[in-house]
Motif scaffolding. Structure first.
Motif, short mmCIF file in Angstrom:
data_model
loop_
_atom_site.label_atom_id
_atom_site.label_comp_id
_atom_site.label_asym_id
_atom_site.label_seq_id
_atom_site.Cartn_x
_atom_site.Cartn_y
_atom_site.Cartn_z
N GLU A 4 -22.80 19.89 51.46
CA GLU A 4 -24.16 20.39 51.73
C GLU A 4 -24.67 19.84 53.08
OE1 GLU A 4 -28.37 19.70 49.57
OE2 GLU A 4 -26.70 20.02 48.19
N ILE A 5 -24.46 18.55 53.31
CA ILE A 5 -24.90 17.92 54.56
C ILE A 5 -24.19 18.56 55.75
CG2 ILE A 5 -24.81 15.76 55.92
CD1 ILE A 5 -25.29 14.29 53.21
N LEU A 6 -22.88 18.72 55.63
CA LEU A 6 -22.10 19.28 56.74
C LEU A 6 -22.51 20.73 57.02
CD1 LEU A 6 -18.56 17.82 55.94
CD2 LEU A 6 -20.06 17.15 57.82
N GLY A 11 -23.54 22.97 60.42
CA GLY A 11 -22.90 24.28 60.44
C GLY A 11 -21.40 24.23 60.24
N LEU A 12 -20.94 23.24 59.46
CA LEU A 12 -19.50 23.06 59.24
C LEU A 12 -19.11 23.39 57.81
CD1 LEU A 12 -19.13 19.59 61.01
CD2 LEU A 12 -18.14 21.73 61.85
N THR A 13 -17.97 24.06 57.65
CA THR A 13 -17.42 24.33 56.32
C THR A 13 -16.03 23.70 56.26
OG1 THR A 13 -18.57 26.44 56.37
CG2 THR A 13 -16.93 26.13 54.63
N PRO A 14 -15.90 22.54 55.60
CA PRO A 14 -14.60 21.87 55.55
C PRO A 14 -13.54 22.69 54.82
CG PRO A 14 -16.34 20.44 54.73
CD PRO A 14 -16.92 21.81 54.86
N ASN A 70 -26.49 17.04 65.31
CA ASN A 70 -26.68 18.17 64.38
C ASN A 70 -27.18 19.40 65.15
OD1 ASN A 70 -29.39 17.73 64.88
ND2 ASN A 70 -29.95 17.35 62.76
N SER A 71 -27.45 20.46 64.42
CA SER A 71 -27.83 21.72 65.09
C SER A 71 -29.14 21.61 65.87
CB SER A 71 -27.92 22.85 64.05
OG SER A 71 -28.41 22.38 62.83
N GLU A 72 -29.91 20.54 65.62
CA GLU A 72 -31.15 20.34 66.38
C GLU A 72 -30.97 19.30 67.48
OE1 GLU A 72 -33.82 19.17 63.32
OE2 GLU A 72 -33.80 21.14 62.35
N GLY A 73 -29.73 18.87 67.69
CA GLY A 73 -29.46 17.92 68.76
C GLY A 73 -29.75 16.47 68.40
N ARG A 74 -29.88 16.18 67.07
CA ARG A 74 -30.15 14.79 66.66
C ARG A 74 -28.92 14.20 65.96
NH1 ARG A 74 -33.77 15.58 62.64
NH2 ARG A 74 -34.13 13.35 62.39
N TYR A 75 -28.80 12.88 66.07
CA TYR A 75 -27.66 12.20 65.43
C TYR A 75 -27.97 11.83 63.98
CZ TYR A 75 -25.49 11.80 70.02
OH TYR A 75 -24.91 12.10 71.22
#
Length: 333
Positions: A4-6, A11-14, A70-75
């Protein structure tokens, strides 16, 4: 939760998830991702780790984890009131034992070139205080058991063995203090990136990963001592060749000064494995964990003479010119 976090924040699907002996890893697009809970990690600590990872990358370390935005540019991301960061690695083959000493030497060499001051994760010069704190905690537990009478076999063994291990710990602290008074550190004794506990599996078993959440900033002898300790405890009859090879390999990249050897020895002298075994027993939630700690303690006590012989022979086995360098030995061993 991890998927869920990823998906939600990155935007990642392992395609694959697996445990590599250290933690869960997630494979996506040919890269490995690790999710780290950091709710209890100070912001300044995270900043130090980030700076150290960036430094190691500029030094050519291919195995070091990168912090991912992340997708908003934050770590930093928050999910269900918990804070997380995600780090990424290339999928690279694990380090073989035969090259471990040399690889560690190179790792320390690169870490030593970091020029900013490290404060939050630094353990430089703090061993004495940390050991004394640990010793006083164990002493408190010992007197508590003594006062209430031992209730089981483990506590009886603890009460019988504590005075011996207390004396060994005091010896280690004194040896450390003497080292710091007697020896002048050389430039190669400057602090570097080390590991809380450097062991066989620290860099992963399936893919080699230099993971910043294992790091502390310390003298290189910390990692050498903890690797040697694990080797001895795991194969106390057959550890000599592996230990000699490891230390020779390491020194082909980064020779050790008399100061470094004495620090290394003081750390091996400090019976960390005993402390951890007692602590493990008292924080265990299950009977199975308690039984594991009990078996360990029984093994340590049974092998204590062998351990003394190892401590007595360590410098000789490690090919250290003690006479030439005037390195003191521990008299009673």
């Amino acid at each position: 939760m991890s998927h869920e976090i990823l998906a939600k924040h990155f935007g990642l699907t392992p395609e694959r998830a697996f445990f590599d002996g250290v933690m869960d890893r997630y494979m996506a697009g040919g890269l490995l991702y690790s999710i780290v809970s950091v709710s209890n990690v100070e912001q300044e600590t995270l900043v130090e780790m980030y700076k150290l990872t960036e430094h190691m990358k500029t030094q050519g370390d291919r195995y070091v984890s990168s912090f991912v935005q992340n997708s908003e540019g934050r770590y930093l991301v928050t999910e269900k009131n918990q804070d997380y960061v995600v780090v990424r690695n290339e999928k690279l083959p694990p380090v073989t034992d035969s090259k471990m000493g040399r690889k560690l030497g190179k790792f320390h060499f690169r870490g030593r070139l970091f020029e900013e001051k490290v404060e939050k994760i630094s353990r430089m010069g703090k061993w004495k205080a940390l050991w004394e704190t640990r010793l006083s905690q164990l002493e408190k537990a010992y007197f508590g058991v003594l006062e209430n009478q031992p209730v089981d076999e483990f506590e009886r063994r603890f009460v019988e063995s504590y005075p011996y291990y207390n004396a060994l710990s005091e010896n280690a602290i004194q040896y450390l203090v003497d080292t710091e008074l007697d020896e002048d550190p050389k430039p190669e004794d400057a602090g570097t990136i080390c590991h809380e506990r450097f062991q066989h599996s620290t860099w992963g078993t399936e893919s080699c990963i230099h993971f910043p959440f294992h790091w502390v900033f310390d003298h290189a002898s910390r990692d050498l001592a903890e690797w040697v300790r694990e080797q001895y405890l795991q194969k106390n009859q057959t550890f000599h060749p592996g230990m000699q090879g490891f230390l020779r390999e390491y020194q082909s990249v980064a020779p050790l000064s008399p100061f470094a050897w004495r620090l290394l020895y003081s750390r091996i002298l400090f019976p960390l494995h005993y402390f951890e075994c007692i602590e493990e027993y008292y924080i265990s939630q299950s009977d199975q964990q308690k039984k594991t700690a009990e078996d360990k303690l029984e093994r340590y006590l049974k092998n204590s003479k062998h351990y003394e012989a190892f401590l007595s022979d360590f410098y000789h086995l490690s090919e250290v010119p003690v006479k030439k360098w005037g390195i003191p030995l521990v008299g009673w061993l």
